[in-house]
Scaffold this active site. Structure first.
Site, PDB file in Angstrom:
ATOM      1  N   VAL A  99      41.760  -2.437  76.817  1.00  0.00           N
ATOM      2  CA  VAL A  99      40.520  -1.699  77.084  1.00  0.00           C
ATOM      3  C   VAL A  99      40.029  -0.996  75.818  1.00  0.00           C
ATOM      4  O   VAL A  99      39.104  -0.210  75.864  1.00  0.00           O
ATOM      5  CB  VAL A  99      40.762  -0.669  78.218  1.00  0.00           C
ATOM      6  N   HIS A 115      40.214  -6.050  82.103  1.00  0.00           N
ATOM      7  CA  HIS A 115      40.547  -4.718  82.636  1.00  0.00           C
ATOM      8  C   HIS A 115      39.563  -3.627  82.237  1.00  0.00           C
ATOM      9  O   HIS A 115      39.881  -2.447  82.317  1.00  0.00           O
ATOM     10  CB  HIS A 115      41.982  -4.337  82.223  1.00  0.00           C
ATOM     11  N   GLY A 183      51.486 -10.565  72.972  1.00  0.00           N
ATOM     12  CA  GLY A 183      51.712  -9.133  73.192  1.00  0.00           C
ATOM     13  C   GLY A 183      51.500  -8.658  74.608  1.00  0.00           C
ATOM     14  O   GLY A 183      51.020  -7.552  74.822  1.00  0.00           O
ATOM     15  N   SER A 185      53.516  -8.197  78.412  1.00  0.00           N
ATOM     16  CA  SER A 185      54.809  -8.277  79.104  1.00  0.00           C
ATOM     17  C   SER A 185      54.754  -9.322  80.218  1.00  0.00           C
ATOM     18  O   SER A 185      55.772  -9.663  80.797  1.00  0.00           O
ATOM     19  CB  SER A 185      55.186  -6.912  79.675  1.00  0.00           C
TER      20      SER A 185
HETATM   21  P1  NAD Z   1      52.728  -3.952  78.403  1.00  0.00           P
HETATM   22  O1  NAD Z   1      52.746  -2.553  77.881  1.00  0.00           O
HETATM   23  O2  NAD Z   1      53.220  -4.203  79.760  1.00  0.00           O
HETATM   24  O3  NAD Z   1      53.600  -4.870  77.430  1.00  0.00           O
HETATM   25  C1  NAD Z   1      53.449  -4.849  76.052  1.00  0.00           C
HETATM   26  C2  NAD Z   1      54.071  -6.119  75.495  1.00  0.00           C
HETATM   27  O4  NAD Z   1      53.802  -6.177  74.111  1.00  0.00           O
HETATM   28  C3  NAD Z   1      55.603  -6.195  75.638  1.00  0.00           C
HETATM   29  O5  NAD Z   1      55.956  -7.481  76.106  1.00  0.00           O
HETATM   30  C4  NAD Z   1      56.110  -5.975  74.210  1.00  0.00           C
HETATM   31  O6  NAD Z   1      57.307  -6.688  73.956  1.00  0.00           O
HETATM   32  C5  NAD Z   1      54.975  -6.539  73.408  1.00  0.00           C
HETATM   33  N1  NAD Z   1      54.835  -5.968  72.063  1.00  0.00           N
HETATM   34  C6  NAD Z   1      55.002  -4.693  71.664  1.00  0.00           C
HETATM   35  N2  NAD Z   1      54.704  -4.557  70.362  1.00  0.00           N
HETATM   36  C7  NAD Z   1      54.324  -5.787  69.930  1.00  0.00           C
HETATM   37  C8  NAD Z   1      53.879  -6.307  68.679  1.00  0.00           C
HETATM   38  N3  NAD Z   1      53.758  -5.524  67.594  1.00  0.00           N
HETATM   39  N4  NAD Z   1      53.582  -7.616  68.616  1.00  0.00           N
HETATM   40  C9  NAD Z   1      53.713  -8.430  69.689  1.00  0.00           C
HETATM   41  N5  NAD Z   1      54.119  -7.999  70.887  1.00  0.00           N
HETATM   42  C10 NAD Z   1      54.409  -6.688  71.013  1.00  0.00           C
HETATM   43  O7  NAD Z   1      51.260  -4.485  78.193  1.00  0.00           O
HETATM   44  P2  NAD Z   1      50.380  -5.504  79.041  1.00  0.00           P
HETATM   45  O8  NAD Z   1      51.184  -6.723  79.334  1.00  0.00           O
HETATM   46  O9  NAD Z   1      49.118  -5.622  78.297  1.00  0.00           O
HETATM   47  O10 NAD Z   1      50.101  -4.804  80.444  1.00  0.00           O
HETATM   48  C11 NAD Z   1      49.813  -3.445  80.582  1.00  0.00           C
HETATM   49  C12 NAD Z   1      48.418  -3.069  81.049  1.00  0.00           C
HETATM   50  O11 NAD Z   1      48.114  -1.933  80.279  1.00  0.00           O
HETATM   51  C13 NAD Z   1      47.288  -3.991  80.762  1.00  0.00           C
HETATM   52  O12 NAD Z   1      46.618  -4.141  81.949  1.00  0.00           O
HETATM   53  C14 NAD Z   1      46.344  -3.262  79.785  1.00  0.00           C
HETATM   54  O13 NAD Z   1      45.051  -3.157  80.340  1.00  0.00           O
HETATM   55  C15 NAD Z   1      46.826  -1.880  79.736  1.00  0.00           C
HETATM   56  N6  NAD Z   1      46.964  -1.289  78.381  1.00  0.00           N
HETATM   57  C16 NAD Z   1      46.004  -1.475  77.428  1.00  0.00           C
HETATM   58  C17 NAD Z   1      46.163  -0.915  76.181  1.00  0.00           C
HETATM   59  C18 NAD Z   1      45.086  -1.133  75.148  1.00  0.00           C
HETATM   60  O14 NAD Z   1      43.926  -1.338  75.466  1.00  0.00           O
HETATM   61  N7  NAD Z   1      45.471  -1.110  73.861  1.00  0.00           N
HETATM   62  C19 NAD Z   1      47.280  -0.159  75.882  1.00  0.00           C
HETATM   63  C20 NAD Z   1      48.242   0.043  76.877  1.00  0.00           C
HETATM   64  C21 NAD Z   1      48.067  -0.554  78.123  1.00  0.00           C
END
Ligand code: NAD
Length: 237
Positions: A99, A115, A183, A185
């Protein structure tokens, strides 16, 4: 890596699914990794309609914190590599669960946001959406001109995805010759199911992740490491 690179070079239709991990190197905490906790709360307990109904001010305080982190963040080499990939693939679709808007800021154009958008506020009473890019909102919870309570314009756990975005994402996944999963989970459904949609339709699925996920066992290539390092290597011309 070499084989995955060859598949990508030959592909005319590519779809990519990204998750919070691609923005981790920009300083934005993922939900499940280190730094996911805010105060003593788990994101899964705050990003729900029930949490908002019970304590909208608390949920907004969490979003204020996240908005201030995102406002300071810059796209990283992983975001930029995907923007460059889009330039060389005839049919390209970037599907993101994020997001934060960093893909667009890196130059990606065909972005499907499953999302929502952290900079959008939506009224829970009249439904009006508006943009507000102040990193931290003043009085919490914010209110619409109609007096109704505003909520973040994002999709929370247990809520439906925007139908049009989902259809576009599913269509691109089914058409893809190569499907990249970066990236995520891969536990948040239905987004995580797009990799299976692509694979069942004949795509090569390539995963880029810092750790193992439920997808790692059945993808065609699983590349382990930070997306900001692996993606530029994978997409090097
Ligand atoms: P998640 O937090 O469940 O998983 C994060 C994944 O990223 C893990 O599998 C981890 O091993 C991997 N990871 C961590 N650092 C990494 C890197 N440097 N390079 C590659 N992989 C890496 O995230 P998700 O699967 O996106 O699900 C969570 C929900 O949270 C989503 O719906 C999303 O909308 C939301 N979210 C969004 C943000 C954002 O916009 N940046 C941040 C946090 C959560």
């Amino acid at each position: 890596m070499d084989e995955a690179r060859r598949w990508l070079r030959a592909a005319r239709r590519v779809a990519v699914l990204t998750g919070a991990g691609i923005s981790a190197e920009s300083g934005i905490p993922t939900f499940r990794g280190q730094g996911g906790l805010w105060r003593q709360y788990r994101p899964e307990d705050l990003a729900t309609p029930e949490a908002f109904d019970a304590d909208p001010k608390l949920v907004w305080e969490w979003y204020n914190w996240r908005r201030s982190l995102i406002a300071k963040a810059q796209p990283n080499p992983g975001h930029r590599a995907l923007a460059q990939l889009e330039e060389r693939v005839p049919e390209f679709c970037l599907i993101t669960q994020n997001v934060d808007g960093l893909h667009e800021r890196a130059g990606s154009r065909m972005v499907v946001r499953l999302h929502g958008d952290i900079w959008t506020l939506r009224c829970t009473h009249c439904g009006l959406s508006c943009k507000n890019e102040d990193p931290e909102l003043g009085e919490l919870p914010p209110r619409c001109a109609c007096g109704g309570l505003q909520r973040p314009g994002v999709v929370w756990f247990g809520e439906n995805l925007p139908a049009e975005c989902w259809q576009t994402a599913e269509k691109a996944s089914r058409a893809a010759e190569v499907f990249l999963v970066v990236g995520t989970s891969a536990v948040v459904m239905p987004a995580a199911g797009l990799a299976a949609v692509a694979k069942n339709a004949g795509a090569r699925v390539i995963e880029v992740n810092a750790d193992d996920t439920p997808l790692s066992g059945w993808v065609d290539a699983s590349l382990r490491g930070p997306a900001g390092k692996i993606l530029p290597e994978l997409l090097a011309a």
